[in-house]
Design a protein around this motif. Structure first.
Motif, PDB file in Angstrom:
ATOM      1  N   THR A   1      53.047 -26.984  33.275  1.00 38.22           N
ATOM      2  CA  THR A   1      54.265 -27.679  33.714  1.00 38.22           C
ATOM      3  C   THR A   1      55.209 -27.912  32.541  1.00 38.22           C
ATOM      4  OG1 THR A   1      53.032 -28.767  35.478  1.00 38.22           O
ATOM      5  CG2 THR A   1      55.147 -29.742  34.856  1.00 38.22           C
TER       6      THR A   1
ATOM      7  N   ALA B   1      56.802 -24.700  31.762  1.00 43.87           N
ATOM      8  CA  ALA B   1      57.803 -24.332  32.773  1.00 43.87           C
ATOM      9  C   ALA B   1      59.089 -25.128  32.587  1.00 43.87           C
ATOM     10  CB  ALA B   1      57.240 -24.554  34.168  1.00 43.87           C
TER      11      ALA B   1
ATOM     12  N   TYR C   1      55.663 -19.618  35.082  1.00 36.63           N
ATOM     13  CA  TYR C   1      54.633 -20.649  35.010  1.00 36.63           C
ATOM     14  C   TYR C   1      54.428 -21.378  36.326  1.00 36.63           C
ATOM     15  CZ  TYR C   1      53.732 -20.158  30.075  1.00 36.63           C
ATOM     16  OH  TYR C   1      53.332 -19.668  28.853  1.00 36.63           O
ATOM     17  N   ALA C   2      55.359 -21.280  37.270  1.00 37.23           N
ATOM     18  CA  ALA C   2      55.180 -21.945  38.567  1.00 37.23           C
ATOM     19  C   ALA C   2      53.980 -21.367  39.300  1.00 37.23           C
ATOM     20  CB  ALA C   2      56.442 -21.825  39.409  1.00 37.23           C
TER      21      ALA C   2
ATOM     22  N   ILE D   1      50.784 -22.631  37.714  1.00 40.25           N
ATOM     23  CA  ILE D   1      50.510 -24.020  38.085  1.00 40.25           C
ATOM     24  C   ILE D   1      49.800 -24.063  39.429  1.00 40.25           C
ATOM     25  CG2 ILE D   1      51.584 -26.214  38.734  1.00 40.25           C
ATOM     26  CD1 ILE D   1      53.811 -25.515  36.700  1.00 40.25           C
ATOM     27  N   LYS D   2      50.326 -23.340  40.410  1.00 34.74           N
ATOM     28  CA  LYS D   2      49.718 -23.321  41.740  1.00 34.74           C
ATOM     29  C   LYS D   2      48.328 -22.700  41.713  1.00 34.74           C
ATOM     30  CE  LYS D   2      52.376 -22.430  45.345  1.00 34.74           C
ATOM     31  NZ  LYS D   2      53.379 -21.777  46.211  1.00 34.74           N
TER      32      LYS D   2
ATOM     33  N   SER E   1      55.054 -27.532  41.084  1.00 29.60           N
ATOM     34  CA  SER E   1      55.653 -26.201  41.231  1.00 29.60           C
ATOM     35  C   SER E   1      56.888 -26.251  42.131  1.00 29.60           C
ATOM     36  CB  SER E   1      54.632 -25.201  41.759  1.00 29.60           C
ATOM     37  OG  SER E   1      54.270 -25.505  43.083  1.00 29.60           O
TER      38      SER E   1
ATOM     39  N   LYS F   1      60.629 -25.127  40.993  1.00 30.91           N
ATOM     40  CA  LYS F   1      61.416 -24.159  41.769  1.00 30.91           C
ATOM     41  C   LYS F   1      62.756 -24.744  42.194  1.00 30.91           C
ATOM     42  CE  LYS F   1      57.669 -21.296  43.418  1.00 30.91           C
ATOM     43  NZ  LYS F   1      56.919 -20.815  44.568  1.00 30.91           N
TER      44      LYS F   1
END
Length: 110
Positions: A27, A30, A37-38, A41-42, A103, A107
């Protein structure tokens, strides 16, 4: 909090804490305008949820094996064991929820 950590089992709770740290690390990366990186993260959050479920299943297997050896067990003891086995699952799902929220925030910033 430390009591829950110990009750959940040091191995799986430590692994889940490392996965939470990875989510937070990704995070930070990102937010410093790094691309890609999103998804990490997920994915790490999902790995935490699966790790939590695995921890619960291994705990239940061990508990049922002990019950089989002992024989008759009171419902209160069984309920207590089931409650303890769910700690890793709850922790893993919370980490996954945090990862999904982070995330989404990332976004939305773009």
């Amino acid at each position: 909090m430390i009591e829950l950590f110990q009750m959940g089992g040091m191995l799986f709770m430590s692994i889940l804490t490392i996965e939470l740290s990875m989510v937070l690390f990704f995070t930070v990366k990102a937010f410093s305008n790094k691309e890609g990186y999103a998804g990490k993260i997920k994915s790490t959050g999902l790995l935490a949820a699966i790790t939590g479920i695995l921890g619960q299943l291994i705990g239940l297997f061990s508990a049922f094996e002990a019950i089989q050896q002992i024989g008759a067990v009171s419902p209160a003891i069984l309920a207590g064991g089931l409650k303890v086995s769910m700690i890793t699952t709850i922790y893993g799902v919370i980490i996954y929820m945090i990862a999904i929220l982070l995330s989404l925030i990332i976004k939305m910033r773009k």
